[in-house]
Write a protein that holds these residues in place. Structure first.
Motif, mmCIF file in Angstrom:
data_model
loop_
_atom_site.group_PDB
_atom_site.id
_atom_site.type_symbol
_atom_site.label_atom_id
_atom_site.label_comp_id
_atom_site.label_asym_id
_atom_site.label_seq_id
_atom_site.Cartn_x
_atom_site.Cartn_y
_atom_site.Cartn_z
ATOM 1 N N ALA A 86 -8.169 1.047 0.177
ATOM 2 C CA ALA A 86 -7.811 -0.051 -0.331
ATOM 3 C C ALA A 86 -7.350 -1.098 0.231
ATOM 4 O O ALA A 86 -7.850 -2.151 0.147
ATOM 5 N N PHE A 87 -6.560 -0.581 0.548
ATOM 6 C CA PHE A 87 -5.409 -1.692 1.580
ATOM 7 C C PHE A 87 -6.461 -1.540 2.374
ATOM 8 O O PHE A 87 -6.753 -2.746 3.420
ATOM 9 N N GLY A 88 -7.081 -0.497 3.354
ATOM 10 C CA GLY A 88 -7.483 -0.579 4.004
ATOM 11 C C GLY A 88 -8.916 -1.409 4.014
ATOM 12 O O GLY A 88 -9.731 -2.111 5.465
ATOM 13 N N ALA A 89 -10.369 -1.046 3.478
ATOM 14 C CA ALA A 89 -10.520 -2.157 2.812
ATOM 15 C C ALA A 89 -10.864 -3.232 2.995
ATOM 16 O O ALA A 89 -12.057 -3.978 3.349
ATOM 17 N N ILE A 90 -9.564 -3.714 2.880
ATOM 18 C CA ILE A 90 -9.206 -5.246 2.504
ATOM 19 C C ILE A 90 -8.664 -6.773 3.853
ATOM 20 O O ILE A 90 -8.470 -7.701 3.650
ATOM 21 N N ALA A 91 -7.654 -5.559 4.227
ATOM 22 C CA ALA A 91 -6.751 -5.793 5.264
ATOM 23 C C ALA A 91 -6.654 -4.202 6.075
ATOM 24 O O ALA A 91 -7.393 -4.050 6.509
ATOM 25 N N SER A 146 -14.390 6.710 -4.811
ATOM 26 C CA SER A 146 -14.617 5.831 -3.695
ATOM 27 C C SER A 146 -13.348 5.159 -3.594
ATOM 28 O O SER A 146 -12.966 4.831 -2.211
ATOM 29 N N ASN A 147 -11.892 6.204 -4.258
ATOM 30 C CA ASN A 147 -11.195 6.030 -3.886
ATOM 31 C C ASN A 147 -10.184 4.754 -3.928
ATOM 32 O O ASN A 147 -9.106 4.177 -2.916
ATOM 33 N N LEU A 148 -10.830 3.935 -4.171
ATOM 34 C CA LEU A 148 -10.483 2.499 -3.999
ATOM 35 C C LEU A 148 -9.620 2.518 -5.880
ATOM 36 O O LEU A 148 -10.334 2.099 -7.109
ATOM 37 N N PHE A 149 -8.370 2.431 -5.937
ATOM 38 C CA PHE A 149 -7.664 2.166 -6.595
ATOM 39 C C PHE A 149 -6.455 1.828 -6.836
ATOM 40 O O PHE A 149 -5.878 1.817 -5.722
ATOM 41 N N ALA A 150 -5.221 1.569 -7.539
ATOM 42 C CA ALA A 150 -3.969 0.923 -7.326
ATOM 43 C C ALA A 150 -3.000 1.082 -8.264
ATOM 44 O O ALA A 150 -3.390 1.411 -9.774
ATOM 45 N N HIS A 173 0.764 -1.095 0.300
ATOM 46 C CA HIS A 173 0.475 -0.779 -0.169
ATOM 47 C C HIS A 173 0.938 0.910 0.220
ATOM 48 O O HIS A 173 2.131 1.084 0.088
ATOM 49 N N TYR A 174 -0.128 2.750 -0.461
ATOM 50 C CA TYR A 174 0.762 3.702 -0.616
ATOM 51 C C TYR A 174 -0.160 5.273 -0.185
ATOM 52 O O TYR A 174 -1.610 4.836 -0.115
ATOM 53 N N SER A 175 0.034 5.765 0.416
ATOM 54 C CA SER A 175 -0.339 7.319 0.696
ATOM 55 C C SER A 175 -0.035 8.437 0.238
ATOM 56 O O SER A 175 1.200 7.781 -0.826
ATOM 57 N N PRO A 176 -1.391 9.017 -0.165
ATOM 58 C CA PRO A 176 -0.357 10.109 -0.545
ATOM 59 C C PRO A 176 0.164 10.731 -0.465
ATOM 60 O O PRO A 176 0.956 11.047 0.459
ATOM 61 N N PRO A 177 0.657 11.783 -0.840
ATOM 62 C CA PRO A 177 0.707 12.222 -2.456
ATOM 63 C C PRO A 177 0.535 11.734 -3.818
ATOM 64 O O PRO A 177 1.519 10.560 -3.665
ATOM 65 N N THR A 188 5.613 -6.057 -5.599
ATOM 66 C CA THR A 188 5.008 -6.357 -5.445
ATOM 67 C C THR A 188 3.856 -6.324 -7.165
ATOM 68 O O THR A 188 4.181 -5.849 -7.674
ATOM 69 N N THR A 189 2.048 -6.929 -6.742
ATOM 70 C CA THR A 189 2.060 -7.324 -8.151
ATOM 71 C C THR A 189 0.862 -5.780 -8.042
ATOM 72 O O THR A 189 0.921 -5.573 -9.304
ATOM 73 N N MET A 190 0.509 -5.175 -7.297
ATOM 74 C CA MET A 190 0.208 -4.126 -6.986
ATOM 75 C C MET A 190 0.477 -3.611 -6.296
ATOM 76 O O MET A 190 0.823 -3.637 -5.186
ATOM 77 N N VAL A 191 0.266 -1.988 -5.887
ATOM 78 C CA VAL A 191 0.407 -1.017 -4.868
ATOM 79 C C VAL A 191 -1.331 -0.517 -4.675
ATOM 80 O O VAL A 191 -1.588 -0.073 -5.393
ATOM 81 N N LEU A 192 -1.979 -0.705 -3.360
ATOM 82 C CA LEU A 192 -2.887 -0.601 -3.453
ATOM 83 C C LEU A 192 -3.336 1.029 -2.499
ATOM 84 O O LEU A 192 -2.621 1.691 -1.583
ATOM 85 N N SER A 193 -3.812 2.191 -2.779
ATOM 86 C CA SER A 193 -4.387 3.378 -1.827
ATOM 87 C C SER A 193 -4.688 2.795 -0.811
ATOM 88 O O SER A 193 -5.308 1.731 -0.349
ATOM 89 N N SER A 194 -4.458 3.990 0.176
ATOM 90 C CA SER A 194 -4.702 3.500 1.764
ATOM 91 C C SER A 194 -5.994 2.987 1.751
ATOM 92 O O SER A 194 -6.450 1.818 2.407
#
Ligand SMILES: *[C@@H]1O[C@H](CO)[C@@H](O)[C@H](O)[C@H]1NC(C)=O
Ligand SMILES: *[C@@H]1O[C@H](CO)[C@@H](O)[C@H](O)[C@H]1NC(C)=O
Ligand SMILES: *[C@@H]1O[C@H](CO)[C@@H](O)[C@H](O)[C@H]1NC(C)=O
Length: 158
Positions: free
Chosen positions: A137-142, A69-73, A48-52, A129-135
């Motif tokens: 998105a990551f918070g929604a599944i982890a 939704s801010n669900l991006f990667a 995962h990563y954070s702004p900016p 990693t395969t993907m780096v999720l927005s915070s």
């Protein structure tokens, strides 16, 4: 209606006469394999990563491509596909992690690829990693209280 019924009867009758059991079995396995492949996605890893989050390789400084939704990667090399990954949508869920309790139970999200892993504007929690999720998105599944830097995911393009 009548026409399609006729065609159906004709086809099944013909196949039953001409296909021996082994051929039916291999046809059946092909169908099962196809079913498994399309119903279960690929397995990979997500950090995962954070702004900016700007600028992105896909859209520069254009924020209109970010889902509200801010669900991006960010796409890693495995799925970047020379830039064709930009804008692709994936269903993603957490399947396991090296840290206990790091997966949120039964959570699947749909996210959009907006960037490429090389040169992202803020650091990733884990490399390669395969993907780096927005915070979001990551918070929604982890379970973020575990501070797991990365999780194993199942993902499928939609
Ligand atoms: C997750 O889904 C399974 C199967 O549908 C269910 O048995 C289980 O109770 C769910 N767990 C949570 C935490 O919702
Ligand atoms: C990135 O991960 C892939 C697959 O796990 C591996 O084959 C590759 O060597 C890794 N690259 C780097 C730079 O670590
Ligand atoms: C999240 O992680 C914390 C710390 O490991 C743990 O105590 C908690 O039970 C976890 N929550 C869920 C829902 O798994």
């Amino acid at each position: 209606m009548a026409l399609s019924n006729d065609v159906h009867v004709h086809c099944t009758g013909k196949m039953q006469r001409s296909l021996p059991l082994l051929q039916w079995l291999s046809l059946f396995s092909l169908v099962v394999l196809f079913f498994l492949r399309t119903c279960h996605g690929d397995v990979g890893t997500a950090a995962h990563y954070s702004p900016p989050y700007l600028p992105t390789t896909c859209y520069g400084s254009d924020t209109s491509e970010f889902p509200s939704s801010n669900l991006f990667a960010v796409a890693g090399d495995a799925i970047w596909d020379n830039g064709a990954a930009c804008g692709r949508q994936y269903l993603v869920r957490c399947i396991s992690a090296s840290v206990r309790y790091a997966c949120a139970q039964n959570q699947t999200i749909q996210l959009k690829i907006v960037d490429y892993i090389n040169g992202i504007p803020s650091p990733s929690s884990a490399s390669n990693t395969t993907m780096v999720l927005s915070s979001t998105a990551f918070g929604a599944i982890a379970n973020t209280t575990t501070n797991a830097p990365a999780i194993n995911i199942e993902f499928q393009q939609v």
